[in-house]
Design an enzyme around this catalytic site. Structure first.
Site, PDB file in Angstrom:
ATOM      1  CG  HIS A  52      -0.136   0.138   2.530  1.00 37.31           C
ATOM      2  ND1 HIS A  52       0.575  -0.924   3.065  1.00 37.31           N
ATOM      3  CD2 HIS A  52       0.063   1.188   3.374  1.00 37.31           C
ATOM      4  CE1 HIS A  52       1.157  -0.547   4.191  1.00 37.31           C
ATOM      5  NE2 HIS A  52       0.871   0.729   4.398  1.00 37.31           N
ATOM      6  NE  ARG A  63       8.198  -4.480  10.904  1.00 34.47           N
ATOM      7  CZ  ARG A  63       9.249  -3.718  10.600  1.00 34.47           C
ATOM      8  NH1 ARG A  63      10.465  -4.194  10.781  1.00 34.47           N
ATOM      9  NH2 ARG A  63       9.078  -2.505  10.125  1.00 34.47           N
ATOM     10  CG  HIS A  95       5.130   1.033   2.604  1.00 34.37           C
ATOM     11  ND1 HIS A  95       4.561   2.139   2.005  1.00 34.37           N
ATOM     12  CD2 HIS A  95       4.620   1.011   3.870  1.00 34.37           C
ATOM     13  CE1 HIS A  95       3.757   2.756   2.854  1.00 34.37           C
ATOM     14  NE2 HIS A  95       3.760   2.083   3.988  1.00 34.37           N
ATOM     15  CG  ASP A 123       1.623   5.151   4.627  1.00 33.97           C
ATOM     16  OD1 ASP A 123       0.973   4.091   4.636  1.00 33.97           O
ATOM     17  OD2 ASP A 123       2.761   5.256   5.140  1.00 33.97           O
TER      18      ASP A 123
END
Length: 331
Positions: A197, A264, A254, A199
């Site tokens: 996607h 993570r 990304h 942002d």
């Protein structure tokens, strides 16, 4: 270290093309502009954000995500609150759980703080201090961008995200170890933690722990992994900044891949303008209106459009100016 040498970072596995920008050096403005043009993504060092503050907030985030699922779902909600697997309301899913907050509200008003964490006061203070510090760093980066672009006044971009009415978002993501990666049924394929996607805001500021997984999409369509560095911040150009620069800066696509062994944890500050802010190419970057690649829109309009789209949709396409061909017969 010279400005040119900052554009290549050495890693254990060789060289990473991720640009590295020292924002304490005024001369890095040129490298910053090049990074936004070529990648839409860069790493920031000498950022001035306290490592102790980052550690405290990460610890509190881990404490929250370690709570029983029944506790975390007490603060589930949309658009703000806790979420697990489902990303938005349009069918996107990932190997992730998250906590999404309005970065402009008093964190003491968020319902998840009382009763869920033993040290809710510590969490609230860490959130406030962190977002304040990261907001300042974001403005410093945007001011450096305008210097590199030769734009006056210097706060042309930073004022869009520093007003008290700006619509900025803070997100904590947790990607647990994924056992599916080790199963033969997955054919050795990657498991998506967060799908590809861009942002929608102006700029995004990411910090994560020492677990890799983030990837960015290059101009040739290939994906490269971003080496983890918990001491630095990674920033990416977002859709609204691409429009403001009339496409000169690229909003980077990304994604995050799940890890089979390690968790993570990432913190992302999405710097957005006020809902009524009009977004259009800056007149100082185009010679005339005909050169504008995008129709003007308000942040509220674009945010609504983004919320109604899938992650991988090209959200800006609907706001591109349509070329009008006039034939001689029409004259």
């Amino acid at each position: 270290m010279t400005v040119l040498s900052k554009l290549v970072e050495k890693t254990e596995s060789g060289f990473s093309p991720i640009p590295v920008i020292d924002i304490s050096d005024p001369e890095s403005k040129h490298a910053l502009v090049k990074a936004c043009e070529d990648f839409g993504f860069f790493k920031v060092i000498n950022h001035g954000v306290s490592s102790e503050l980052v550690s405290v907030l990460e610890h509190e985030a881990v404490e929250f995500f370690s709570l029983p699922a029944s506790d975390k779902t007490q603060v589930a909600g949309y658009p703000f609150g806790y979420g697990n697997r489902e990303i938005g309301r349009n069918g996107d899913v990932g190997w992730v759980e998250y906590l999404l907050m309005n970065a402009n509200l008093d964190f003491g008003s968020h319902p998840f703080l009382p009763g869920l964490l033993q040290n809710q006061e510590t969490f609230r203070n860490a959130l406030l201090e962190y977002t304040t510090s990261v907001r300042k760093m974001t403005c410093d980066v945007l001011d450096l961008m305008t210097d590199g672009l030769g734009i006056k006044p210097r706060n042309t971009l930073s004022k869009l995200v520093s007003d008290k009415n700006t619509d900025s978002i803070f997100r904590l993501n947790h990607y647990p170890p994924c056992p599916l990666i080790n199963k033969n049924t997955n054919d050795g394929n990657n498991v998506i933690g967060f799908g590809e996607h861009t942002d929608p805001q102006i700029i995004s500021v990411l910090r994560s722990n020492n677990t890799s997984g983030l990837q960015i999409n290059l101009a040739d369509g290939s994906w490269i992994s971003v080496p983890s560095d918990p001491s630095s911040f990674f920033l990416n150009v977002s859709d609204s900044l691409q429009v403001l620069t009339n496409g000169r800066f690229k909003s980077v696509n990304h994604r995050v891949l799940a890890n089979s062994r390690k968790s993570r944890v990432s913190m992302i500050y999405f710097a957005g303008p006020s809902l009524t802010q009009r977004i259009a190419p800056l007149t100082c970057l185009i010679d005339n209106e005909d050169e504008s690649l995008y129709e003007e829109f308000t942040w509220s309009e674009y945010k609504k459009s983004a919320n109604n789209s899938r992650l991988s949709d090209n959200r800006l396409q609907a706001f591109e100016r349509k070329a009008v061909a006039i034939s001689l017969n029409d004259l």
